[in-house]
Scaffold this motif. Sequence first.
Motif, mmCIF file in Angstrom:
data_model
loop_
_atom_site.group_PDB
_atom_site.id
_atom_site.type_symbol
_atom_site.label_atom_id
_atom_site.label_comp_id
_atom_site.label_asym_id
_atom_site.label_seq_id
_atom_site.Cartn_x
_atom_site.Cartn_y
_atom_site.Cartn_z
ATOM 1 N N TRP A 21 -119.146 42.523 -93.137
ATOM 2 C CA TRP A 21 -117.810 42.752 -93.740
ATOM 3 C C TRP A 21 -117.332 41.226 -94.285
ATOM 4 C CZ3 TRP A 21 -114.518 47.050 -92.014
ATOM 5 C CH2 TRP A 21 -113.022 47.027 -92.459
ATOM 6 N N PRO A 22 -116.993 41.220 -95.595
ATOM 7 C CA PRO A 22 -116.667 39.985 -96.279
ATOM 8 C C PRO A 22 -114.929 39.848 -95.852
ATOM 9 C CG PRO A 22 -116.579 41.677 -97.610
ATOM 10 C CD PRO A 22 -116.828 42.483 -96.475
ATOM 11 N N GLY A 23 -114.684 38.472 -96.206
ATOM 12 C CA GLY A 23 -113.363 38.151 -96.295
ATOM 13 C C GLY A 23 -112.856 38.725 -97.547
ATOM 14 N N ALA A 24 -111.459 38.661 -97.760
ATOM 15 C CA ALA A 24 -110.456 39.338 -98.686
ATOM 16 C C ALA A 24 -111.298 38.792 -100.090
ATOM 17 C CB ALA A 24 -109.194 38.819 -98.713
ATOM 18 N N ARG A 25 -111.088 39.667 -100.996
ATOM 19 C CA ARG A 25 -111.530 39.193 -102.634
ATOM 20 C C ARG A 25 -110.656 38.607 -103.458
ATOM 21 N NH1 ARG A 25 -114.945 43.174 -104.963
ATOM 22 N NH2 ARG A 25 -113.150 43.832 -105.955
ATOM 23 N N TRP A 27 -108.414 40.291 -94.419
ATOM 24 C CA TRP A 27 -109.552 41.296 -94.264
ATOM 25 C C TRP A 27 -110.272 41.017 -92.778
ATOM 26 C CZ3 TRP A 27 -112.860 43.049 -98.874
ATOM 27 C CH2 TRP A 27 -112.284 43.653 -99.901
ATOM 28 N N LYS A 28 -110.241 39.884 -92.167
ATOM 29 C CA LYS A 28 -110.685 39.704 -90.857
ATOM 30 C C LYS A 28 -109.782 40.349 -89.927
ATOM 31 C CE LYS A 28 -110.910 36.363 -87.231
ATOM 32 N NZ LYS A 28 -111.051 37.317 -86.132
ATOM 33 N N ARG A 29 -108.428 40.258 -89.990
ATOM 34 C CA ARG A 29 -107.699 40.808 -89.315
ATOM 35 C C ARG A 29 -107.636 42.220 -89.142
ATOM 36 N NH1 ARG A 29 -104.086 36.811 -91.431
ATOM 37 N NH2 ARG A 29 -102.912 38.532 -92.857
ATOM 38 N N ARG A 30 -108.201 42.959 -90.469
ATOM 39 C CA ARG A 30 -108.070 44.430 -90.464
ATOM 40 C C ARG A 30 -109.754 44.613 -89.556
ATOM 41 N NH1 ARG A 30 -107.233 45.278 -97.003
ATOM 42 N NH2 ARG A 30 -105.003 44.493 -96.874
ATOM 43 N N VAL A 74 -117.231 37.546 -92.464
ATOM 44 C CA VAL A 74 -116.128 36.893 -91.415
ATOM 45 C C VAL A 74 -116.634 36.996 -89.953
ATOM 46 C CG1 VAL A 74 -114.092 38.149 -92.664
ATOM 47 C CG2 VAL A 74 -115.139 39.302 -90.840
ATOM 48 N N GLY A 75 -117.885 37.329 -89.823
ATOM 49 C CA GLY A 75 -118.352 37.063 -88.405
ATOM 50 C C GLY A 75 -117.799 37.940 -87.280
ATOM 51 N N SER A 76 -116.967 37.385 -86.387
ATOM 52 C CA SER A 76 -116.242 38.277 -85.491
ATOM 53 C C SER A 76 -116.807 39.163 -84.675
ATOM 54 C CB SER A 76 -114.963 38.488 -86.104
ATOM 55 O OG SER A 76 -114.381 37.661 -86.882
ATOM 56 N N ALA A 77 -117.976 38.999 -84.618
ATOM 57 C CA ALA A 77 -118.848 40.072 -83.594
ATOM 58 C C ALA A 77 -118.207 40.014 -82.210
ATOM 59 C CB ALA A 77 -120.210 39.608 -83.349
ATOM 60 N N LYS A 78 -118.065 41.227 -81.423
ATOM 61 C CA LYS A 78 -117.134 41.294 -80.551
ATOM 62 C C LYS A 78 -117.723 42.560 -79.654
ATOM 63 C CE LYS A 78 -113.377 41.575 -82.848
ATOM 64 N NZ LYS A 78 -113.989 41.801 -84.069
ATOM 65 N N VAL A 79 -117.128 42.563 -78.345
ATOM 66 C CA VAL A 79 -117.260 43.579 -77.455
ATOM 67 C C VAL A 79 -115.853 43.977 -76.663
ATOM 68 C CG1 VAL A 79 -118.273 44.364 -75.350
ATOM 69 C CG2 VAL A 79 -119.654 42.715 -76.452
ATOM 70 N N VAL A 80 -115.502 45.245 -76.854
ATOM 71 C CA VAL A 80 -114.367 45.831 -76.679
ATOM 72 C C VAL A 80 -114.245 46.674 -75.576
ATOM 73 C CG1 VAL A 80 -112.112 46.493 -77.806
ATOM 74 C CG2 VAL A 80 -113.606 45.329 -79.108
ATOM 75 N N ASP A 81 -113.510 46.609 -74.512
ATOM 76 C CA ASP A 81 -113.520 47.767 -73.486
ATOM 77 C C ASP A 81 -112.824 48.890 -74.035
ATOM 78 O OD1 ASP A 81 -110.912 47.311 -73.156
ATOM 79 O OD2 ASP A 81 -111.067 46.236 -71.103
#
Length: 283
Positions: free
Chosen positions: A173-177, A189-192, A223-230
């Motif tokens: 997932w990239p940043g905004a174009r 795009w990171k926020r999305r 954008v990185g931002s790997a995560k674990v969500v409950d």
Amino acid sequence: MTTLRMAAAAAEFGRDLEEDFQIAERLIKEARADGIRLLALPEACLGGYLLSLDDSAELDEGPPALPLDGPEIRRLAALAEEMTVVAGYCEAANDTRYNSVVCVSGDGVLGNHRKVHQPLSEDASYSSGDRFRAFDTPVGRIGMMICYDKAFPESARALALDGAQIGVCVSAWPGARTNATANLENDRWKRRFDLFDRARALENQIVWLSANQTGRFGSLRFVGSAKVVDAGGEILADTGVAAGVAIAELDVVQALETARRSMGHLRDRRPETYDLSPGAVTA
């Protein structure tokens, strides 16, 4: 109580397949040493993603296409050993190429998903998958998707209705174009990306792992931002925009039971009211 230690990686992968395997092996070994039983690696981590999503851009030949039953996927399974590992790759099926994600353990392939939703010009490089199916693994029932798939609520809902306890979404997932920001933390795009992760977990009340590429590749900046969500949509661990591994431990079965105890989103559906056929909704 049976807890599961799980992780999603934010890491940089490129076109050199041997180098990619070295990175994957390092991440798997580090995860094993940390007691992790389920590890998600990014989209296209075996062979890299596309250099651009612009129709007019000059592209290379793309990532190497790997058969699901080929030596590369067997190599990944051998690295996994007792762990359950999810990783993205370009799948070769006869003369067709798919943007795919595979789930393996030392016993072999546990599941495979071909990306259904293709953004921008991605369909010039890959054919599209046609289904979402959950499957059983040693760490629970998993449903997989790839990047843009998560922008469509139906994708995760289909997996949840098929019994998925854990949703795993791998991305490049990239940043905004346009109107790009220097600081990816402020990128729209990171926020999305983050909103989709939390929404898909919350609306289906499942645990969610989100892995993503980092760094630059061609014209793309990830954008990185790997995560674990409950299962309540709360972020348990997040790498931010840097490379890293988001790690969390929880009892998945208990987490789903707790989230669904009062308001069960799957239980309380009214499917007879949802006419989604073409032309059903009119002005």
